[in-house]
Design an enzyme around this catalytic site. Structure first.
Site, PDB file in Angstrom:
ATOM      1  N   ILE A 155      -0.116   1.469 -16.225  1.00 18.36           N
ATOM      2  CA  ILE A 155      -0.587   2.792 -15.886  1.00 18.36           C
ATOM      3  C   ILE A 155      -1.201   2.837 -14.488  1.00 18.36           C
ATOM      4  O   ILE A 155      -1.748   1.839 -14.017  1.00 18.36           O
ATOM      5  CB  ILE A 155      -1.666   3.289 -16.896  1.00 18.36           C
ATOM      6  CG1 ILE A 155      -2.839   2.317 -16.962  1.00 18.36           C
ATOM      7  CG2 ILE A 155      -1.062   3.513 -18.251  1.00 18.36           C
ATOM      8  CD1 ILE A 155      -4.020   2.807 -17.805  1.00 18.36           C
ATOM      9  N   ALA A 199     -11.412   6.299  -4.712  1.00 19.64           N
ATOM     10  CA  ALA A 199     -10.955   7.609  -4.247  1.00 19.64           C
ATOM     11  C   ALA A 199     -10.470   7.463  -2.811  1.00 19.64           C
ATOM     12  O   ALA A 199     -10.926   8.147  -1.910  1.00 19.64           O
ATOM     13  CB  ALA A 199     -12.086   8.621  -4.339  1.00 19.64           C
ATOM     14  N   GLY A 216      -9.477  -1.732 -13.517  1.00 22.09           N
ATOM     15  CA  GLY A 216     -10.263  -2.911 -13.872  1.00 22.09           C
ATOM     16  C   GLY A 216     -10.196  -3.207 -15.359  1.00 22.09           C
ATOM     17  O   GLY A 216      -9.595  -2.462 -16.149  1.00 22.09           O
ATOM     18  N   LYS A 252       6.055   5.054 -10.969  1.00 22.46           N
ATOM     19  CA  LYS A 252       4.720   4.726 -11.488  1.00 22.46           C
ATOM     20  C   LYS A 252       4.137   5.945 -12.197  1.00 22.46           C
ATOM     21  O   LYS A 252       4.024   7.017 -11.608  1.00 22.46           O
ATOM     22  CB  LYS A 252       3.811   4.275 -10.348  1.00 22.46           C
ATOM     23  CG  LYS A 252       2.475   3.714 -10.811  1.00 22.46           C
ATOM     24  CD  LYS A 252       1.746   3.049  -9.647  1.00 22.46           C
ATOM     25  CE  LYS A 252       0.505   2.311 -10.078  1.00 22.46           C
ATOM     26  NZ  LYS A 252      -0.121   1.573  -8.948  1.00 22.46           N
ATOM     27  N   CYS A 263      -0.874   9.727  -8.243  1.00 18.49           N
ATOM     28  CA  CYS A 263      -2.148   9.437  -7.589  1.00 18.49           C
ATOM     29  C   CYS A 263      -3.164  10.524  -7.944  1.00 18.49           C
ATOM     30  O   CYS A 263      -2.924  11.702  -7.682  1.00 18.49           O
ATOM     31  CB  CYS A 263      -2.009   9.361  -6.076  1.00 18.49           C
ATOM     32  SG  CYS A 263      -3.587   9.034  -5.286  1.00 18.49           S
ATOM     33  N   LYS A 281       0.809  -1.221   0.000  1.00 14.02           N
ATOM     34  CA  LYS A 281       0.000   0.000   0.000  1.00 14.02           C
ATOM     35  C   LYS A 281       0.847   1.278   0.000  1.00 14.02           C
ATOM     36  O   LYS A 281       1.886   1.327   0.642  1.00 14.02           O
ATOM     37  CB  LYS A 281      -0.873  -0.062   1.261  1.00 14.02           C
ATOM     38  CG  LYS A 281      -1.743   1.133   1.515  1.00 14.02           C
ATOM     39  CD  LYS A 281      -2.882   1.229   0.543  1.00 14.02           C
ATOM     40  CE  LYS A 281      -3.551   2.607   0.642  1.00 14.02           C
ATOM     41  NZ  LYS A 281      -4.221   2.996  -0.610  1.00 14.02           N
ATOM     42  N   THR A 310      -4.236   4.724 -12.235  1.00 13.83           N
ATOM     43  CA  THR A 310      -5.649   4.790 -12.618  1.00 13.83           C
ATOM     44  C   THR A 310      -5.948   6.000 -13.515  1.00 13.83           C
ATOM     45  O   THR A 310      -5.264   7.021 -13.462  1.00 13.83           O
ATOM     46  CB  THR A 310      -6.540   4.867 -11.373  1.00 13.83           C
ATOM     47  OG1 THR A 310      -6.074   5.938 -10.552  1.00 13.83           O
ATOM     48  CG2 THR A 310      -6.507   3.571 -10.599  1.00 13.83           C
TER      49      THR A 310
END
Lengths: 258, 303
Positions: free
Chosen positions: B191, B70, B217, B165, B130, B45, B193
């Site tokens: 990637i 979120a 997803g 990232k 993020c 995390k 999100t």
């Protein structure tokens, strides 16, 4: 408690009502240990709009028949698809998840289980467990209408059942928190599951009357195992996952304005 | 059985399957379902210098074949990680990698330097992308200059494998990739999100407390695949591909597009045992096609 990913077989799919089915699932091996108040994350196959598993309360565990029951309310595409399974189909479930209700050593002496709508589901298994420990809980079940009151006979096997309906077609008219039993009897412990406004009203009643109270939350969740941190509830320890630290919380831990 | 080992920017992995940050907790949450040591790398995390409460609930909306989140980098801070989490995960025999996030360059560097001291953390993944916090690194990740600045600062204090990232919410992801390569990154992962949104029409309100969120997803896979392909051609450092990988076939597609390894994210929610199935599936694919090593298919797309 160890968690499992299980391919379960549909033993029975009972339509209880136009909006509810009762899925009875089984497998060749004995089902793992499951506690009242825990839930499963059930995969929905064949729905092109349903991506995530559906968290569903454990309604009942029948050890003799080696069945676990899920009361499914038909809400959207996912639950409708899940409700269309037939006897012999496979349903993939991750279970048992979450903490479950706290058993008090004395059964809470006089225990009240208040629930509404599909929130009645976990109370049946919990009621059975209390009865097996020699206690006789009181069930207070609320619904919109008579037809929405489900599994009443099963509940009656484990305790005293009182009901309310919003239209007055069965039991007392109104909401569970308006039921006369709350004025007539004194309870030591209340457990509740249902729509959030109902649980908040029950929690308020409990707090006002100095009664211990546990609520079972159903925050929108994804992973079910405490990894994604989506289903959080604010508590005295900050944001915690309902799926892992809950779904059952003592109201003292929550920051509800009641 | 083919040779599944890969080396990603100095990081030796037994297979190219990793878990994506924020989808696999600290690994421990999944140990009932999978042998954690059968996974090539576990990215834990997102961790920041100071504790973060994250965004208010609701934080998640399901979308067709995907979801929005979120969360907002909820975590108890790097010192909590060092004192309470690290002791629980340090003996897991796979690459335990920490995803590092921050709101300013100094925070990234300080967090990275703390983790640099942890013997059994062989790499960090720098989250400069993020979308869910106001200063969640997104500001760095969307410009080549900002990205290079934060990577250069971390590079000075971090000696092990440095993965960066990347955000897909940019005009030219290859340009950002080149910038972080120039600033000293050992690898890029992509990637993160995609910025999205969900609305409850009945209530006329956004579903997420933050209105917008990060989409992941199965639905994002074609976009992720395209970006991985573009970036793999643009940089010399190894690329880690992620975005919508649900099974071994998706993973093979990313390898063919040029990824040296893959991350499984949201799929862990649908099948908590998916990671080991993907590793097995890649192995079977290699055998079936007569490849001796997974390295033989990295970037082997015939285009």
């Amino acid at each position: 408690m160890k968690k499992y990913i299980l391919d379960l077989t549909v033993a029975e799919n009972l339509s209880l009502h136009e909006n509810y089915v009762l899925l009875k699932l089984t497998q060749a091996e004995p089902l793992p240990e499951m506690l009242p108040g825990q839930f499963a994350e059930i995969r929905v196959d064949g729905s092109c709009t349903t991506f995530l598993r559906r968290p569903i309360s454990i309604n009942f565990v029948d050890r003799e028949k080696n069945e676990v029951w899920f009361l499914v309310q038909l809400v959207g595409d996912g639950t409708r698809k899940l409700a269309s399974v037939k006897k012999g189909d496979t349903v993939n479930a991750v279970l048992p998840l979450g903490n479950g209700f706290t058993f008090l050593p004395d059964g809470g002496k006089k225990t009240l289980l208040v629930s509404g709508g599909v929130g009645t589901a976990p109370m049946l298994y919990f009621g059975k467990a209390l009865a097996e420990k020699g206690f006789r809980p009181t069930f207070l079940l609320g619904a919109r209408s008579k037809n929405d009151l489900l599994q009443l006979e099963q509940f009656a096997a484990y305790g005293d059942v009182y009901t309310t309906t919003e239209d007055g077609s069965a039991g007392e008219k109104g909401y569970v928190t308006m039921h006369s039993i709350l004025q007539q009897q004194k309870f030591d412990m209340i457990y509740t599951c249902g729509p959030k406004p109902m649980m908040m009203a029950v929690a308020k009643y409990a707090k006002t009357n100095g009664i211990e109270c546990e609520v079972s939350l159903e925050n929108t969740m994804a992973c079910g195992v405490g990894a994604c941190l989506c289903c959080v509830e604010k508590t005295d320890e900050g944001h915690v996952c309902v799926c892992k630290e809950g779904p059952v919380f003592n109201i003292k831990k929550l920051l509800w304005q009641i | 059985m083919a040779d599944l080992r890969v080396n990603v920017g100095g990081l030796e992995m037994k297979n190219p399957v990793m878990t994506a940050s924020g989808t696999f907790g600290y690994g421990l949450e999944f140990q009932d379902f999978v042998d954690l040591e059968a996974i090539g790398g576990i990215i834990v995390k997102g961790t920041t210098l100071m504790p973060r409460e994250g965004n208010p609930y609701p934080r998640m909306a399901e979308t067709p074949m995907g979801m929005l989140n979120a969360v907002g980098l909820q975590n108890k801070g790097v010192h909590h990680f060092v004192n309470h989490i690290y002791p629980q995960i340090k003996d897991i025999k796979t690459n335990m990698i920490v995803n590092v996030s921050g709101s300013q360059v100094e925070d990234y560097a300080e967090t990275a330097s703390v983790i640099n001291e942890l013997e059994n953390i062989p790499a960090i993944e720098l989250n400069i992308s993020c979308p869910n916090v106001k200063q969640g690194g997104m500001a760095f990740g969307v410009s080549a200059r900002g990205a290079a600045e934060v990577v250069a600062a971390v590079r000075k204090v971090y000696g092990k494998t440095l993965i960066v990232k990347l955000s897909p919410n940019v005009t030219d992801i290859a340009e950002i990739a080149r910038a972080v390569e120039g600033a000293g990154a050992d690898s890029v992962s992509l990637i993160n999100t995609l910025l999205g949104m969900a609305i409850d029409a009945e209530k006329r309100k956004p579903i997420l407390s933050t209105v917008t969120g990060g989409m992941s997803g199965a639905a994002v896979k074609p976009i992720a695949l395209r970006m991985v392909w573009q970036v793999a051609k643009a940089v010399k450092i190894p690329v880690i591909g992620l975005g919508g990988i649900m099974n071994w076939k998706d993973a093979v597609e990313f390898l063919l597009a040029g990824a040296s390894a893959v991350q499984i994210g949201t799929a862990n929610f649908i099948d908590p045992a998916v990671t080991v199935k993907v590793a097995k599936g890649i192995d079977d694919y290699l055998d079936r096609h007569g490849y001796k090593s997974v390295k033989d298919i990295i970037g082997a797309l015939e285009a």
